[in-house]
Design a protein around this motif. Structure first.
Motif, PDB file in Angstrom:
ATOM      1  N   GLN A 180       0.816  -1.216   0.000  1.00  0.00           N
ATOM      2  CA  GLN A 180       0.000   0.000   0.000  1.00  0.00           C
ATOM      3  C   GLN A 180       0.853   1.270   0.000  1.00  0.00           C
ATOM      4  O   GLN A 180       0.331   2.367  -0.165  1.00  0.00           O
ATOM      5  CB  GLN A 180      -0.949   0.000   1.195  1.00  0.00           C
ATOM      6  CG  GLN A 180      -1.915  -1.184   1.138  1.00  0.00           C
ATOM      7  CD  GLN A 180      -2.844  -1.190   2.311  1.00  0.00           C
ATOM      8  OE1 GLN A 180      -3.655  -0.287   2.444  1.00  0.00           O
ATOM      9  NE2 GLN A 180      -2.716  -2.191   3.163  1.00  0.00           N
ATOM     10  N   GLY A 181       2.139   1.122   0.217  1.00  0.00           N
ATOM     11  CA  GLY A 181       3.041   2.259   0.155  1.00  0.00           C
ATOM     12  C   GLY A 181       3.107   3.075   1.428  1.00  0.00           C
ATOM     13  O   GLY A 181       2.325   2.889   2.361  1.00  0.00           O
ATOM     14  N   ILE A 182       4.055   3.975   1.444  1.00  0.00           N
ATOM     15  CA  ILE A 182       4.338   4.823   2.603  1.00  0.00           C
ATOM     16  C   ILE A 182       3.127   5.675   2.988  1.00  0.00           C
ATOM     17  O   ILE A 182       2.849   5.888   4.162  1.00  0.00           O
ATOM     18  CB  ILE A 182       5.548   5.738   2.315  1.00  0.00           C
ATOM     19  CG1 ILE A 182       6.777   4.930   1.893  1.00  0.00           C
ATOM     20  CG2 ILE A 182       5.869   6.631   3.494  1.00  0.00           C
ATOM     21  CD1 ILE A 182       7.300   3.971   2.911  1.00  0.00           C
ATOM     22  N   SER A 197       0.130   5.029   3.148  1.00  0.00           N
ATOM     23  CA  SER A 197      -0.903   4.323   3.908  1.00  0.00           C
ATOM     24  C   SER A 197      -0.576   4.232   5.400  1.00  0.00           C
ATOM     25  O   SER A 197      -1.371   3.707   6.174  1.00  0.00           O
ATOM     26  CB  SER A 197      -1.075   2.906   3.348  1.00  0.00           C
ATOM     27  OG  SER A 197       0.052   2.109   3.683  1.00  0.00           O
ATOM     28  N   GLY A 198       0.610   4.703   5.783  1.00  0.00           N
ATOM     29  CA  GLY A 198       1.008   4.617   7.191  1.00  0.00           C
ATOM     30  C   GLY A 198       2.016   3.520   7.448  1.00  0.00           C
ATOM     31  O   GLY A 198       2.588   3.432   8.529  1.00  0.00           O
ATOM     32  N   ASP A 199       2.244   2.640   6.484  1.00  0.00           N
ATOM     33  CA  ASP A 199       3.270   1.607   6.606  1.00  0.00           C
ATOM     34  C   ASP A 199       4.589   2.283   6.256  1.00  0.00           C
ATOM     35  O   ASP A 199       4.789   2.725   5.127  1.00  0.00           O
ATOM     36  CB  ASP A 199       2.967   0.456   5.642  1.00  0.00           C
ATOM     37  CG  ASP A 199       3.907  -0.722   5.811  1.00  0.00           C
ATOM     38  OD1 ASP A 199       5.046  -0.517   6.290  1.00  0.00           O
ATOM     39  OD2 ASP A 199       3.517  -1.839   5.461  1.00  0.00           O
ATOM     40  N   THR A 200       5.488   2.402   7.217  1.00  0.00           N
ATOM     41  CA  THR A 200       6.698   3.201   7.038  1.00  0.00           C
ATOM     42  C   THR A 200       7.856   2.445   6.388  1.00  0.00           C
ATOM     43  O   THR A 200       8.938   3.013   6.216  1.00  0.00           O
ATOM     44  CB  THR A 200       7.176   3.756   8.390  1.00  0.00           C
ATOM     45  OG1 THR A 200       7.481   2.655   9.260  1.00  0.00           O
ATOM     46  CG2 THR A 200       6.132   4.654   9.013  1.00  0.00           C
ATOM     47  N   ARG A 201       7.666   1.178   6.028  1.00  0.00           N
ATOM     48  CA  ARG A 201       8.776   0.412   5.459  1.00  0.00           C
ATOM     49  C   ARG A 201       9.148   0.956   4.073  1.00  0.00           C
ATOM     50  O   ARG A 201       8.353   0.888   3.147  1.00  0.00           O
ATOM     51  CB  ARG A 201       8.421  -1.069   5.356  1.00  0.00           C
ATOM     52  CG  ARG A 201       8.196  -1.724   6.704  1.00  0.00           C
ATOM     53  CD  ARG A 201       7.779  -3.152   6.581  1.00  0.00           C
ATOM     54  NE  ARG A 201       6.443  -3.244   5.971  1.00  0.00           N
ATOM     55  CZ  ARG A 201       5.877  -4.380   5.599  1.00  0.00           C
ATOM     56  NH1 ARG A 201       6.516  -5.525   5.759  1.00  0.00           N
ATOM     57  NH2 ARG A 201       4.664  -4.387   5.076  1.00  0.00           N
ATOM     58  N   TRP A 244      13.640  -1.693  -2.609  1.00  0.00           N
ATOM     59  CA  TRP A 244      12.574  -0.819  -2.133  1.00  0.00           C
ATOM     60  C   TRP A 244      11.358  -1.638  -1.736  1.00  0.00           C
ATOM     61  O   TRP A 244      10.836  -2.426  -2.530  1.00  0.00           O
ATOM     62  CB  TRP A 244      12.206   0.239  -3.173  1.00  0.00           C
ATOM     63  CG  TRP A 244      13.347   1.157  -3.456  1.00  0.00           C
ATOM     64  CD1 TRP A 244      13.984   1.323  -4.637  1.00  0.00           C
ATOM     65  CD2 TRP A 244      14.002   2.021  -2.524  1.00  0.00           C
ATOM     66  NE1 TRP A 244      14.998   2.233  -4.498  1.00  0.00           N
ATOM     67  CE2 TRP A 244      15.031   2.683  -3.214  1.00  0.00           C
ATOM     68  CE3 TRP A 244      13.823   2.309  -1.175  1.00  0.00           C
ATOM     69  CZ2 TRP A 244      15.872   3.613  -2.604  1.00  0.00           C
ATOM     70  CZ3 TRP A 244      14.670   3.230  -0.569  1.00  0.00           C
ATOM     71  CH2 TRP A 244      15.672   3.873  -1.266  1.00  0.00           C
ATOM     72  N   SER A 245      10.902  -1.447  -0.514  1.00  0.00           N
ATOM     73  CA  SER A 245       9.819  -2.246   0.067  1.00  0.00           C
ATOM     74  C   SER A 245       8.486  -2.068  -0.627  1.00  0.00           C
ATOM     75  O   SER A 245       7.661  -2.977  -0.638  1.00  0.00           O
ATOM     76  CB  SER A 245       9.635  -1.888   1.550  1.00  0.00           C
ATOM     77  OG  SER A 245      10.831  -2.039   2.259  1.00  0.00           O
ATOM     78  N   ASP A 246       8.249  -0.884  -1.195  1.00  0.00           N
ATOM     79  CA  ASP A 246       6.943  -0.608  -1.787  1.00  0.00           C
ATOM     80  C   ASP A 246       6.945  -0.698  -3.318  1.00  0.00           C
ATOM     81  O   ASP A 246       5.961  -0.350  -3.955  1.00  0.00           O
ATOM     82  CB  ASP A 246       6.421   0.763  -1.347  1.00  0.00           C
ATOM     83  CG  ASP A 246       7.325   1.906  -1.773  1.00  0.00           C
ATOM     84  OD1 ASP A 246       8.487   1.655  -2.160  1.00  0.00           O
ATOM     85  OD2 ASP A 246       6.868   3.056  -1.722  1.00  0.00           O
ATOM     86  N   VAL A 259      15.256  -6.796   7.808  1.00  0.00           N
ATOM     87  CA  VAL A 259      15.089  -5.552   8.548  1.00  0.00           C
ATOM     88  C   VAL A 259      14.505  -4.538   7.562  1.00  0.00           C
ATOM     89  O   VAL A 259      15.039  -4.361   6.460  1.00  0.00           O
ATOM     90  CB  VAL A 259      16.428  -5.039   9.118  1.00  0.00           C
ATOM     91  CG1 VAL A 259      16.236  -3.705   9.822  1.00  0.00           C
ATOM     92  CG2 VAL A 259      17.032  -6.056  10.073  1.00  0.00           C
ATOM     93  N   TRP A 260      13.402  -3.934   7.958  1.00  0.00           N
ATOM     94  CA  TRP A 260      12.778  -2.896   7.125  1.00  0.00           C
ATOM     95  C   TRP A 260      13.133  -1.549   7.719  1.00  0.00           C
ATOM     96  O   TRP A 260      12.876  -1.292   8.895  1.00  0.00           O
ATOM     97  CB  TRP A 260      11.270  -3.063   7.071  1.00  0.00           C
ATOM     98  CG  TRP A 260      10.846  -4.258   6.289  1.00  0.00           C
ATOM     99  CD1 TRP A 260      10.782  -4.356   4.923  1.00  0.00           C
ATOM    100  CD2 TRP A 260      10.431  -5.519   6.800  1.00  0.00           C
ATOM    101  NE1 TRP A 260      10.338  -5.608   4.567  1.00  0.00           N
ATOM    102  CE2 TRP A 260      10.114  -6.342   5.698  1.00  0.00           C
ATOM    103  CE3 TRP A 260      10.288  -6.034   8.091  1.00  0.00           C
ATOM    104  CZ2 TRP A 260       9.663  -7.637   5.843  1.00  0.00           C
ATOM    105  CZ3 TRP A 260       9.838  -7.328   8.232  1.00  0.00           C
ATOM    106  CH2 TRP A 260       9.548  -8.118   7.124  1.00  0.00           C
ATOM    107  N   ILE A 261      13.688  -0.693   6.898  1.00  0.00           N
ATOM    108  CA  ILE A 261      14.144   0.623   7.347  1.00  0.00           C
ATOM    109  C   ILE A 261      13.168   1.681   6.835  1.00  0.00           C
ATOM    110  O   ILE A 261      12.841   1.692   5.644  1.00  0.00           O
ATOM    111  CB  ILE A 261      15.570   0.893   6.858  1.00  0.00           C
ATOM    112  CG1 ILE A 261      16.498  -0.168   7.473  1.00  0.00           C
ATOM    113  CG2 ILE A 261      16.013   2.303   7.209  1.00  0.00           C
ATOM    114  CD1 ILE A 261      17.917  -0.125   6.970  1.00  0.00           C
ATOM    115  N   PRO A 262      12.677   2.553   7.731  1.00  0.00           N
ATOM    116  CA  PRO A 262      11.733   3.594   7.298  1.00  0.00           C
ATOM    117  C   PRO A 262      12.428   4.760   6.596  1.00  0.00           C
ATOM    118  O   PRO A 262      13.600   4.950   6.705  1.00  0.00           O
ATOM    119  CB  PRO A 262      11.094   4.050   8.616  1.00  0.00           C
ATOM    120  CG  PRO A 262      12.069   3.701   9.676  1.00  0.00           C
ATOM    121  CD  PRO A 262      12.890   2.557   9.161  1.00  0.00           C
TER     122      PRO A 262
END
Length: 187
Positions: free
Chosen positions: A95-97, A99-103, A155-157, A184-187
């Motif tokens: 859902q991407g950054i 959406s509130g998911d900071t990964r 990139w997580s998203d 490890v997911w980095i914001p």
């Protein structure tokens, strides 16, 4: 995987109408390491600490400021059982950054020191389609063996990926063929 810390691993996918569906990853178990795990897994805690203290600043100091933060993180230690267990195709932060998911950045360290060709469990990354002189080409796919000590960043998203069958010729009871990955997911 038998110390009681691991639970069934799951992920999410989004269909074409935007509906998010959670699904279990069969044969994949995970835990979220924290300081309380230091006595049983000091190397895992050390890897997380070093990554968080160095990687965001290192990447942000390049010509491009990626805006990575050391302020918070998510971490997961996953074990994929032999016998053909897989991670289905997914994006870590679908859902991407916004959406509130900071990964932002996915960092995977493989912990399989005895990995051999044929053990399976390769990470398959889908890099998207490229064009050449206006002609569309095939989607680019990269398979990466989970060799112990290897670190992968993406990139997580943005990056779709999956894990190919882990030790498909082995029995699920052959724990020495387990595939371990610290993410490890980095914001």
């Amino acid at each position: 995987r038998n110390q009681g810390r691991f639970e069934q691993s799951w992920s999410e996918k989004i269909d074409s109408s935007g509906i998010v569906t959670r699904f279990d990853k069969e044969g994949v178990f995970a835990c979220e390491p924290d300081g309380g795990d230091y006595d049983t897994a000091p190397d895992v805690i050390l890897y997380i600490s070093v990554l968080l203290q160095t990687l965001p600043d290192l990447l942000n100091s390049t010509d491009t400021d990626f805006g990575l933060s050391m302020s918070s993180f998510n971490a997961k230690l996953a074990v994929t059982s032999p016998g053909g267990s897989v991670y289905p195709l997914h994006i870590d932060n679908p859902q991407g950054i916004s959406s509130g998911d900071t990964r932002k950045l996915t960092c995977i360290i493989y912990m399989n020191l005895d990995y051999q060709d044929g053990d399976g469990g390769e990470l398959r990354i889908f890099c998207g389609k490229t064009s050449d002189e206006g002609c569309e080409k095939e989607e680019q796919v990269v398979d990466i063996a989970p060799d112990g000590g290897m670190m992968i960043l993406f990139w997580s998203d943005e990056i779709p990926h999956e894990v190919l069958p882990t030790a498909p010729d082995a029995d699920v009871s052959e724990e020495e063929r387990d595939r371990y990955a610290l993410t490890v997911w980095i914001p």
